[in-house]
Design a protein around this motif. Structure first.
Motif, PDB file in Angstrom:
ATOM      1  N   UNK A  35       0.839  -1.195   0.000  1.00 14.17           N
ATOM      2  CA  UNK A  35       0.000   0.000   0.000  1.00 14.17           C
ATOM      3  C   UNK A  35       0.880   1.255   0.000  1.00 14.17           C
ATOM      4  N   UNK A  37       0.190   5.105   1.490  1.00 13.45           N
ATOM      5  CA  UNK A  37      -0.689   5.996   2.230  1.00 13.45           C
ATOM      6  C   UNK A  37      -0.131   7.416   2.149  1.00 13.45           C
ATOM      7  N   UNK A  39      -0.256  11.216   3.997  1.00  6.94           N
ATOM      8  CA  UNK A  39      -0.597  11.924   5.233  1.00  6.94           C
ATOM      9  C   UNK A  39      -0.353  13.416   5.025  1.00  6.94           C
ATOM     10  N   UNK A  45      -4.542   9.826   7.662  1.00  6.37           N
ATOM     11  CA  UNK A  45      -3.901   8.814   6.814  1.00  6.37           C
ATOM     12  C   UNK A  45      -4.896   8.414   5.730  1.00  6.37           C
ATOM     13  N   UNK A  47      -5.538   6.252   2.146  1.00  8.34           N
ATOM     14  CA  UNK A  47      -5.049   5.211   1.246  1.00  8.34           C
ATOM     15  C   UNK A  47      -4.997   5.757  -0.181  1.00  8.34           C
ATOM     16  N   UNK A  50      -3.169   0.445  -3.860  1.00 13.39           N
ATOM     17  CA  UNK A  50      -2.978  -0.892  -3.286  1.00 13.39           C
ATOM     18  C   UNK A  50      -2.546  -1.843  -4.395  1.00 13.39           C
ATOM     19  N   UNK A  91       3.690   7.186   2.934  1.00 18.87           N
ATOM     20  CA  UNK A  91       4.181   5.979   3.576  1.00 18.87           C
ATOM     21  C   UNK A  91       3.892   4.761   2.716  1.00 18.87           C
ATOM     22  N   UNK A 104      -0.158  -4.202   9.322  1.00 22.94           N
ATOM     23  CA  UNK A 104       0.579  -3.348   8.405  1.00 22.94           C
ATOM     24  C   UNK A 104       1.979  -3.066   8.957  1.00 22.94           C
ATOM     25  N   UNK A 106       5.045  -0.447   8.180  1.00 26.15           N
ATOM     26  CA  UNK A 106       5.252   0.801   7.461  1.00 26.15           C
ATOM     27  C   UNK A 106       6.735   1.104   7.248  1.00 26.15           C
ATOM     28  N   UNK A 107       7.017   1.834   6.169  1.00 24.42           N
ATOM     29  CA  UNK A 107       8.313   2.445   5.992  1.00 24.42           C
ATOM     30  C   UNK A 107       8.398   3.737   6.789  1.00 24.42           C
ATOM     31  N   UNK A 108       9.561   4.378   6.692  1.00 23.60           N
ATOM     32  CA  UNK A 108       9.825   5.563   7.513  1.00 23.60           C
ATOM     33  C   UNK A 108       9.131   6.811   6.977  1.00 23.60           C
TER      34      UNK A 108
END
Lengths: 116, 115
Positions: A35, A37, A39, A45, A47, A50, A91, A104, A106-108
């Motif tokens: 995914x 996302x 922000x 957050x 979406x 996907x 993200x 989920x 998440x990356x940084x």
């Protein structure tokens, strides 16, 4: 354990340009979901897009598309004709659909700024 | 539909105080989760639930408790607040579907500061 890496902490482009955000992940699973996302400054957050790992075709949502390279474990997001409203943190996230949790990872995050 | 509602939006606590972050969803979602967001670290899973009466720990559960007595509500309790718990907290929910997950719906977040 799965990990997700976004190697670009910040990016900045001019309005109407195309920008690509990078994401790599590490997993031994064959079936999973990815995914992106968004922000915005509002903190919500949202979406964006996907991708299912078993699908070869790259997902597309209007100006947003992904380049999914399963063998390379890469999942980049391309934003075409960028708009001021695209300014946000982005993200990348991974999900392994096991029998229970659907958690989920998440990356940084990448902070994207669209300049007028 | 309100989606996922989190309260409060902002909170300041003193070290050692306890409090509960509220989360409610009106979409009849089975899955609910709590994440914390810290700069440079993305979002990390604290606790999650796959249905009423069922909870489990995520990546960073220490110092937090959860319960799920109803499908709609999933409160997060801080037992004895510490400065390391200063963060933005997100509640999220998702529908259990066969054939895949279509993404979580997130609340608007709670910014918590522990002094």
């Amino acid at each position: 354990a799965q990990t997700v890496t976004q190697s670009q902490p910040e990016m900045s482009v001019q309005e109407a340009e195309t920008v690509t955000l990078s994401c790599t992940y590490d997993t031994s699973e064959n079936n999973y979901y990815l995914f992106w996302y968004k922000q915005p400054p509002s903190r919500q957050m949202i979406l964006v897009i996907r991708q299912e790992a078993y699908k070869q075709q790259n997902a597309t949502e209007n100006r947003f598309s992904v380049n999914f390279q399963k063998a390379a474990k890469s999942f980049s997001l391309k934003i075409s004709d960028s708009q001021l409203g695209d300014t946000a943190m982005y993200f990348c996230a991974f999900m392994k659909p096991d029998s229970g949790a659907q958690k989920l990872v998440f990356g940084q995050g990448t902070r994207l700024t669209i300049n007028p | 539909n309100a989606g996922v509602t989190q309260t409060p939006k902002f909170q300041v606590l003193k070290t050692g105080q306890s409090m509960t972050l509220q989360c409610a969803q009106d979409m009849n979602h089975e899955y609910m989760s709590w994440y914390r967001q810290d700069p440079g670290m993305g979002l990390r899973l604290i606790h999650y639930s796959v249905g009423a009466g069922i909870t489990d720990q995520g990546e960073v559960p220490n110092g937090y408790n959860v319960s799920r007595s109803t499908t709609e509500d999933f409160p997060l309790r801080l037992l004895s607040a510490a400065p390391s718990q200063t963060s933005v907290y997100f509640c999220a929910s998702s529908l259990r579907r066969t054939g895949g997950n279509y993404g979580y719906t997130f609340g608007s977040g709670t910014r918590l500061t522990v002094v």
